[in-house]
Design a protein around this motif. Structure first.
Motif, PDB file in Angstrom:
ATOM      1  N   ARG A   1      -3.644  -5.494 -10.659  1.00 23.62           N
ATOM      2  CA  ARG A   1      -2.566  -6.132 -11.153  1.00 23.62           C
ATOM      3  C   ARG A   1      -1.255  -5.451 -10.493  1.00 23.62           C
TER       4      ARG A   1
ATOM      5  N   VAL B   1      -9.312  -6.601 -10.912  1.00 25.39           N
ATOM      6  CA  VAL B   1      -9.226  -5.403 -10.517  1.00 25.39           C
ATOM      7  C   VAL B   1      -7.877  -4.910 -10.224  1.00 25.39           C
TER       8      VAL B   1
ATOM      9  N   THR C   1      -6.621  -0.366   5.328  1.00 24.11           N
ATOM     10  CA  THR C   1      -5.727  -0.175   6.574  1.00 24.11           C
ATOM     11  C   THR C   1      -5.849   1.263   7.119  1.00 24.11           C
TER      12      THR C   1
ATOM     13  N   ILE D   1      -6.737   1.136  -3.295  1.00 22.95           N
ATOM     14  CA  ILE D   1      -5.540   0.208  -2.772  1.00 22.95           C
ATOM     15  C   ILE D   1      -4.779   0.768  -1.579  1.00 22.95           C
ATOM     16  N   GLY D   2      -4.963  -0.100  -0.660  1.00 19.48           N
ATOM     17  CA  GLY D   2      -4.301   0.540   0.789  1.00 19.48           C
ATOM     18  C   GLY D   2      -5.309   1.381   1.492  1.00 19.48           C
TER      19      GLY D   2
ATOM     20  N   ARG E   1      -0.549   9.043  -0.794  1.00 23.88           N
ATOM     21  CA  ARG E   1       0.144   9.363   0.191  1.00 23.88           C
ATOM     22  C   ARG E   1       0.833  10.626  -0.023  1.00 23.88           C
TER      23      ARG E   1
ATOM     24  N   GLY F   1      -7.743  -8.277  -6.910  1.00 24.85           N
ATOM     25  CA  GLY F   1      -7.579  -7.058  -5.952  1.00 24.85           C
ATOM     26  C   GLY F   1      -6.123  -7.616  -5.511  1.00 24.85           C
ATOM     27  N   GLU F   2      -5.928  -6.276  -4.497  1.00 25.14           N
ATOM     28  CA  GLU F   2      -4.472  -6.377  -4.022  1.00 25.14           C
ATOM     29  C   GLU F   2      -4.204  -7.706  -2.927  1.00 25.14           C
ATOM     30  N   LEU F   3      -5.454  -7.885  -2.491  1.00 22.98           N
ATOM     31  CA  LEU F   3      -5.121  -9.042  -1.404  1.00 22.98           C
ATOM     32  C   LEU F   3      -4.656 -10.393  -2.196  1.00 22.98           C
TER      33      LEU F   3
ATOM     34  N   GLU G   1       1.071  -1.060  -0.008  1.00 19.63           N
ATOM     35  CA  GLU G   1      -0.048   0.031  -0.009  1.00 19.63           C
ATOM     36  C   GLU G   1       1.059   1.284   0.107  1.00 19.63           C
TER      37      GLU G   1
ATOM     38  N   LYS H   1       4.272  -1.385  -7.688  1.00 19.56           N
ATOM     39  CA  LYS H   1       2.885  -0.986  -7.135  1.00 19.56           C
ATOM     40  C   LYS H   1       1.763  -1.592  -7.958  1.00 19.56           C
ATOM     41  N   PRO H   2       0.930  -2.148  -7.295  1.00 21.15           N
ATOM     42  CA  PRO H   2      -0.172  -2.679  -7.943  1.00 21.15           C
ATOM     43  C   PRO H   2      -1.003  -1.374  -8.582  1.00 21.15           C
ATOM     44  N   GLN H   3      -1.399  -1.918  -9.970  1.00 24.75           N
ATOM     45  CA  GLN H   3      -2.347  -1.071 -10.692  1.00 24.75           C
ATOM     46  C   GLN H   3      -3.480  -1.741 -11.113  1.00 24.75           C
ATOM     47  N   VAL H   4      -4.490  -0.815 -11.247  1.00 28.51           N
ATOM     48  CA  VAL H   4      -5.783  -1.443 -11.896  1.00 28.51           C
ATOM     49  C   VAL H   4      -5.918  -1.693 -13.341  1.00 28.51           C
TER      50      VAL H   4
END
Lengths: 537, 174
Positions: free
Chosen positions: A105, A103, B107, B103-104, B136, B16-18, A49, B38-41
């Motif tokens: 990646r 959703v 938390t 994303i994030g 951020r 999803g990021e999970l 994150e 970094k995760p992207q959609v």
């Protein structure tokens, strides 16, 4: 490596390892009170994150670390500047490809696959060099790598690529050398296929031997298992018998004890009562002998039971020994069989790999063959074109100034024998308008016109055979069809003029000025003309 | 899993990021070392424009945290669709938020609501790209050389920001 979060928006390069030298203490009290904020250890989720576009997470079994993707600070600044200049809004996001319900990646970069656990299968999709190295077990046969095959494949691929690039150049000498090279490559491929087939046969032989060995071992194992079963069942019956005998002995001794107790308690006759109660001497003797018989019988029963028990016990012991021996033997055979089965599996894998290699080589050979065929057809076309050119030269010399003597009196041309129907249609249509007057722009508004200009005539003839859907001007013909001369039809065009050659005949409005028909043989303007032909003709 | 232009880099698409975090953790436990960007959609090209997925997000939270959550989601380009005050001290809000912004989010949401808030989201529709989302606000402290960080430096570094690495940790550049 990212060691923390800056309070400001921009990144800050810090030297996190600078030591404070021991001689750097100026005042003994200045350093006393130090408040250390506890560090915030990021979990994997938090790290993901936390990331920004130019950062990534380094995941190792020991630690999860954050890092800048570009480590060098200068290079990073440069990359950021160029990225900002390049993209206005959606930086770094490639246009969407998979639009499924997925959703998010991420990019996973496998740096180094360290091997910690020994025996583990890999995640699929990673190339072998990233797989965890696995110790070779001694029972598995060492798979020999067929190194030479990939190398030759590579060579063949290179050759094919060479052929492909050289197709661009068209001189006949080149063509011939290309064809020769292709043929030699095909021969080498064929040799390779033969070698691979031999190898496959060898593997198949090995496989058959392994199978036979496996069969014999299996039958041996079956026999062993049967004997083990029989020994086990015998052991079970012996144990049953032993139990029964023990039971009986227990019963007998219990009965004896009861007898003894009863005889004391006076329920049963003993010698004194027998003597007192007997009627006469003979009766006395009989009763005494009966008593002693009873005693004998009791003792006999106990003795025989004891003996039988001992015998059965010995038997059971023997059977147990037999069973352990049989079991050991069976295990041994089972181990052998498993070994051979593993061997067979390995051989099968190798055979499959070899078959795959061979089929790929075959497909390459096929591709090479078709390419060769195309090259040969090209060579043949060139040869024919050369022959036609030679004939035209001769014809031009023979016809001299008359130019077009071979055209019949109606100003038309007979379609050559053996021409495909499309060519015959083109010639027929061209015949139909061959003597119509030249009208500038004729045939461009509609295919039906009282007269046709140069490109209009060609358009009419080609459209009649279905090679064109709407009229083109001469500039349009510069990009018509495919480049280069055709087998039957060749179009020469530039911005000002266009004419075509059909089956060796020149169809040109310029010729009409001399002969009254658009057909002519030889001549024509070549310089500054773009050469095209309809695709396939 | 898609190959990319570089042989050692793959693009992994998941739900999803999970899902991605689980995959990464599994690989880590299997002994792999890897680097994750970094995760992207996943985006889509619709009518020649770039579209991104938008999630319908519903939040149940005590009244006290409404302001904080509104601020959080405004930063992530969320649009409030509905807000119901039950009068019981709890508020329900519905938002449309680009999936990218989420994303994030969970938390941070749990931190801000002291663990009391409930949040759920589900895919709603594709919408044109909403522009850059900066979740951020702060930058990073980047170690520029390798070595072991002494406690004295930690005091200096933590005066510039918040540390995620402590004394004694080996700092790596490469």
């Amino acid at each position: 490596m990212i060691v923390g979060e800056n309070a400001r928006a921009e990144d800050l390069d810090v030297n996190a390892v600078k030591e404070k030298h021991l001689t750097n203490i100026r005042s003994s009290t200045a350093d006393e009170l130090v408040r250390l904020v506890p560090k915030r250890e990021l979990s994997l989720d938090q790290a993901l994150e936390f990331l920004r576009g130019d950062e990534s997470v380094e995941v190792t079994p020991a630690a999860v670390r954050l890092r800048k993707t570009v480590l060098d600070a200068t290079a990073r600044r440069k990359a950021a500047r160029s990225a900002r200049a390049r993209t206005p809004s959606c930086a770094g996001i490639p246009a969407g490809r998979r639009g499924a319900a997925a959703v998010a990646r991420g990019r996973v970069r496998v740096l180094r696959a360290a091997c910690l656990n020994r025996r583990r299968t890999c995640l699929t999709g990673f190339p072998p060099r990233h797989r965890t190295s696995r110790p070779r077990s001694s029972t598995m046969p060492r798979r020999h790598r067929s190194r030479p095959i990939p190398r030759t494949l590579l060579a063949c691929a290179g050759l094919c690529a060479l052929l492909l690039t050289s197709l661009v150049s068209t001189s006949s000498g080149d063509l011939r050398s290309q064809i020769d090279a292709g043929r030699s490559a095909a021969a080498s491929l064929r040799g390779q296929i033969a070698a691979e087939t031999r190898q496959i046969d060898q593997t198949a032989g090995g496989l058959a031997a392994a199978r036979a060995r496996l069969g014999s071992l299996q039958s041996q194992l079956d026999r062993r298992i049967v004997s083990l079963r029989s020994v086990q069942s015998a052991l079970i019956t012996a144990r049953d018998h032993l139990m029964w005998l023990e039971d009986r002995q227990r019963q007998a001794s219990r009965a004896l004890a009861a007898n003894l107790v009863q005889s004391y308690e006076g329920g049963h006759p003993d010698i004194v009562t027998v003597i007192m109660q007997s009627h006469g001497f003979s009766d006395l003797l009989e009763q005494i002998s009966f008593l002693s018989r009873i005693g004998h019988q009791d003792a006999g029963i106990i003795g025989s039971t004891r003996v039988a028990r001992a015998a059965v016990f010995a038997e059971a012991k023997h059977l147990a020994v037999l069973e352990t021996r049989d079991r050991a033997l069976t295990d041994q055979v089972l181990a052998q069989r498993n070994q051979v089965a593993a061997l067979q599996g390995a051989l099968l894998g190798r055979e499959i790999a070899q078959l795959g290699h061979r089929s790929s080589t075959r497909s390459q050979l096929g591709a090479l063959g078709s390419r060769l065929g195309r090259l040969e057809a090209r060579a043949a076309a060139q040869a024919r074109a050369a022959a036609i050119a030679a004939a035209r030269m001769n014809g031009a010399v023979a016809n001299g100034i008359a130019g077009g003597l071979a055209v019949d009196t109606g100003g038309t041309v007979p379609p050559p024998a053996g021409a495909p129907p499309v060519i015959q249609q083109v010639i027929a249509a061209a015949n139909a308008i061959a003597t119509l007057p030249y009208i500038w722009g004729g045939g461009h508004g509609s295919f039906q016109a009282p007269g046709y200009d140069c490109s209009g005539s060609i358009s009419y003839a080609l459209a009649a055979a279905g090679l064109l859907s709407s009229p083109l001007d001469s500039t349009g013909f510069e990009s018509y069809g495919a480049p280069g001369p055709g087998r039957w039809i060749t179009i020469y065009a530039n911005a000002g003029h266009a004419w075509m050659e059909v089956a060796g005949w020149r169809f040109d409005t310029v010729a009409q000025a001399f002969t009254g028909t658009r057909w002519a043989q030889g001549g024509g303007e070549f310089s500054g003309m773009v050469v095209r032909h309809p695709v396939g003709y | 899993m898609n190959p990319t232009a570089r042989p050692e880099v793959w693009e992994v698409q998941g739900r999803g990021e999970l899902a991605l975090a689980i995959l990464v953790e599994l690989m880590r436990r299997e002994g792999y070392e890897l680097t994750v960007g970094k995760p992207q959609v996943v985006t889509r090209e619709l009518d020649g424009r770039l579209h991104e997925p938008v999630e319908r997000l519903s939040v149940d939270t005590p009244e006290d945290y409404v302001g904080v959550i509104t601020q959080l989601l405004a930063l992530r380009k969320g649009r409030m669709e509905q807000m119901i005050n039950h009068g019981t001290g709890w508020v329900r809000m519905e938002y449309l938020v680009p999936a990218r912004g989420l994303i994030g989010f969970r938390t941070e949401f749990l931190t801000e609501t002291r663990g009391t808030g409930l949040v759920h989201y589900v895919f709603d529709r594709w919408e044109p790209w909403h522009g850059e989302i900066r979740t951020r606000g702060s930058g990073s402290l980047v170690a520029d050389r390798r070595g072991r960080s002494p406690p004295s430096r930690c005091t200096t570094c933590s005066s510039a920001g918040r540390c995620s690495s402590g004394p004694g940790r080996r700092s790596t550049k490469a």
